[in-house]
Design a protein around this motif. Structure first.
Motif, PDB file in Angstrom:
ATOM      1  N   LEU A  95       0.837  -1.214   0.000  1.00 48.63           N
ATOM      2  CA  LEU A  95       0.000   0.000   0.000  1.00 48.63           C
ATOM      3  C   LEU A  95       0.871   1.263   0.000  1.00 48.63           C
ATOM      4  O   LEU A  95       0.547   2.243  -0.685  1.00 48.63           O
ATOM      5  N   ILE A  96       1.977   1.212   0.733  1.00 53.32           N
ATOM      6  CA  ILE A  96       2.916   2.344   0.690  1.00 53.32           C
ATOM      7  C   ILE A  96       3.377   2.565  -0.750  1.00 53.32           C
ATOM      8  O   ILE A  96       3.401   3.693  -1.254  1.00 53.32           O
ATOM      9  N   GLY A  97       3.704   1.463  -1.424  1.00 55.06           N
ATOM     10  CA  GLY A  97       4.180   1.572  -2.807  1.00 55.06           C
ATOM     11  C   GLY A  97       3.116   2.121  -3.746  1.00 55.06           C
ATOM     12  O   GLY A  97       3.411   2.932  -4.637  1.00 55.06           O
ATOM     13  N   VAL A  98       1.867   1.696  -3.542  1.00 53.43           N
ATOM     14  CA  VAL A  98       0.771   2.183  -4.393  1.00 53.43           C
ATOM     15  C   VAL A  98       0.615   3.698  -4.213  1.00 53.43           C
ATOM     16  O   VAL A  98       0.548   4.456  -5.185  1.00 53.43           O
ATOM     17  N   ALA A  99       0.577   4.139  -2.962  1.00 47.67           N
ATOM     18  CA  ALA A  99       0.414   5.579  -2.709  1.00 47.67           C
ATOM     19  C   ALA A  99       1.593   6.363  -3.275  1.00 47.67           C
ATOM     20  O   ALA A  99       1.419   7.416  -3.907  1.00 47.67           O
ATOM     21  N   ARG A 100       2.793   5.840  -3.089  1.00 48.72           N
ATOM     22  CA  ARG A 100       4.012   6.505  -3.587  1.00 48.72           C
ATOM     23  C   ARG A 100       3.970   6.626  -5.114  1.00 48.72           C
ATOM     24  O   ARG A 100       4.242   7.685  -5.682  1.00 48.72           O
ATOM     25  N   ASN A 101       3.573   5.533  -5.780  1.00 50.66           N
ATOM     26  CA  ASN A 101       3.498   5.552  -7.254  1.00 50.66           C
ATOM     27  C   ASN A 101       2.457   6.544  -7.744  1.00 50.66           C
ATOM     28  O   ASN A 101       2.679   7.278  -8.712  1.00 50.66           O
ATOM     29  N   LEU A 102       1.293   6.562  -7.104  1.00 47.95           N
ATOM     30  CA  LEU A 102       0.213   7.444  -7.574  1.00 47.95           C
ATOM     31  C   LEU A 102       0.574   8.908  -7.378  1.00 47.95           C
ATOM     32  O   LEU A 102       0.332   9.738  -8.256  1.00 47.95           O
ATOM     33  N   VAL A 103       1.135   9.245  -6.229  1.00 52.22           N
ATOM     34  CA  VAL A 103       1.528  10.640  -5.994  1.00 52.22           C
ATOM     35  C   VAL A 103       2.549  11.078  -7.032  1.00 52.22           C
ATOM     36  O   VAL A 103       2.431  12.152  -7.641  1.00 52.22           O
ATOM     37  N   LYS A 104       3.553  10.231  -7.271  1.00 50.52           N
ATOM     38  CA  LYS A 104       4.586  10.605  -8.249  1.00 50.52           C
ATOM     39  C   LYS A 104       3.991  10.770  -9.643  1.00 50.52           C
ATOM     40  O   LYS A 104       4.299  11.728 -10.362  1.00 50.52           O
ATOM     41  N   SER A 105       3.110   9.843 -10.036  1.00 47.40           N
ATOM     42  CA  SER A 105       2.519   9.923 -11.379  1.00 47.40           C
ATOM     43  C   SER A 105       1.710  11.196 -11.555  1.00 47.40           C
ATOM     44  O   SER A 105       1.863  11.923 -12.539  1.00 47.40           O
TER      45      SER A 105
END
Ligand code: ZN
Ligand code: MN
Length: 269
Positions: A95-105
């Motif tokens: 979930l940390i990775g999902v949030a990190r990816n979405l914010v960056k995108s």
């Protein structure tokens, strides 16, 4: 089709126009696939976070991204536990990775502000960590134009609303799982997805002050609900939804929009 606030309905060229304004605000609903007792669907947290995001986006002229439809592991003291079939969860690092990816995108595309609208109790700190890591990756520091907000919708329920929704006393947000809040909101927003004839009335769960791992399954009430949904109604759901949307829209507008007064005019009806 009416103009939709959902990115999934929008073509790329219209989306790029929103980005070009330099003012785009994207809301990301985050929920779970989690048992909610015999009377509510597994997608309750996702459905509700999407409906709150939709209501806020309509008010503020913001956009709603695809929801994160899975959440962090259900905890016995706030969601009945991850051992219950139907509850299907992500590891914290995922979930940390999902949030990190979405914010960056989204920020790399030129979105000005991202707002996570959380609807599942256990998600919060993992979303926080993903956002923090993304901003570090991007080199975005205090005072930058771009930013991210994180919130759980129930934190916007006012004391006055609580008193009206829980005349016998408020049990606490942690055990509000499959209880009066979620059931009333679903009765208001998605009545066809609620089976009130299957609702089981029983005492609130009594849980220890510690977490024990592995869990002791018998500590979760057989219904999977931590407090009773008896007393839920569409009228309470309407009160909750309207008040929370008002407060969410007002807070987000005053925090992020350059002309909050003009943007926060409520819709007619
Ligand atoms: Zn829930
Ligand atoms: Mn939940």
């Amino acid at each position: 089709m009416d103009k939709s606030v959902f990115l999934e309905d929008m073509d790329a060229f219209t989306y790029r126009e929103a980005l070009a304004s330099g003012e785009a605000v994207v809301l990301i609903p985050v929920g779970s696939l989690e048992q909610h007792g015999p009377h509510l669907p597994l997608g309750t947290d996702s459905v509700l976070s999407c409906r709150f995001a939709e209501g806020v986006a309509t008010r503020l002229g913001a956009l709603v991204a695809q929801p994160v439809a899975y959440g962090y592991k259900s905890q016995q003291k706030s969601g009945g536990g991850n051992h219950l079939p139907g509850t299907t969860s992500l590891d914290g690092t995922t979930l940390i990775g999902v949030a990190r990816n979405l914010v960056k995108s989204f920020l790399n595309q030129g979105v000005r502000h991202v707002v996570f609208i959380n609807g599942h109790f256990e998600n919060y700190q993992f979303l926080y960590e993903g956002i923090d890591l993304a901003l570090e990756d991007l080199g975005i520091k205090s005072g930058a134009e771009q930013s991210v907000l994180l919130l759980s919708y129930w934190d916007f329920v006012s004391q006055d609303t609580l008193t009206q929704v829980y005349p016998a006393g408020f049990p606490g947000w942690d055990i509000e799982h499959g209880g009066v809040l979620e059931t009333s909101l679903m009765l208001h927003l998605e009545p066809a997805r609620v089976a009130m004839d299957r609702l089981v009335d029983g005492p609130a769960a009594v849980l220890p002050r510690f977490d024990r791992l592995p869990v002791v399954p018998e500590r979760t009430p057989a219904t999977g609900c931590l407090s009773s949904a008896a007393g839920s109604s569409a009228a309470k759901g309407s009160l909750l939804y309207g008040q929370v949307i008002d407060d969410l829209a007002a807070d987000i507008a005053s925090e992020l929009l350059r002309e909050p007064a003009a943007a926060a005019v409520p819709l007619a009806g």
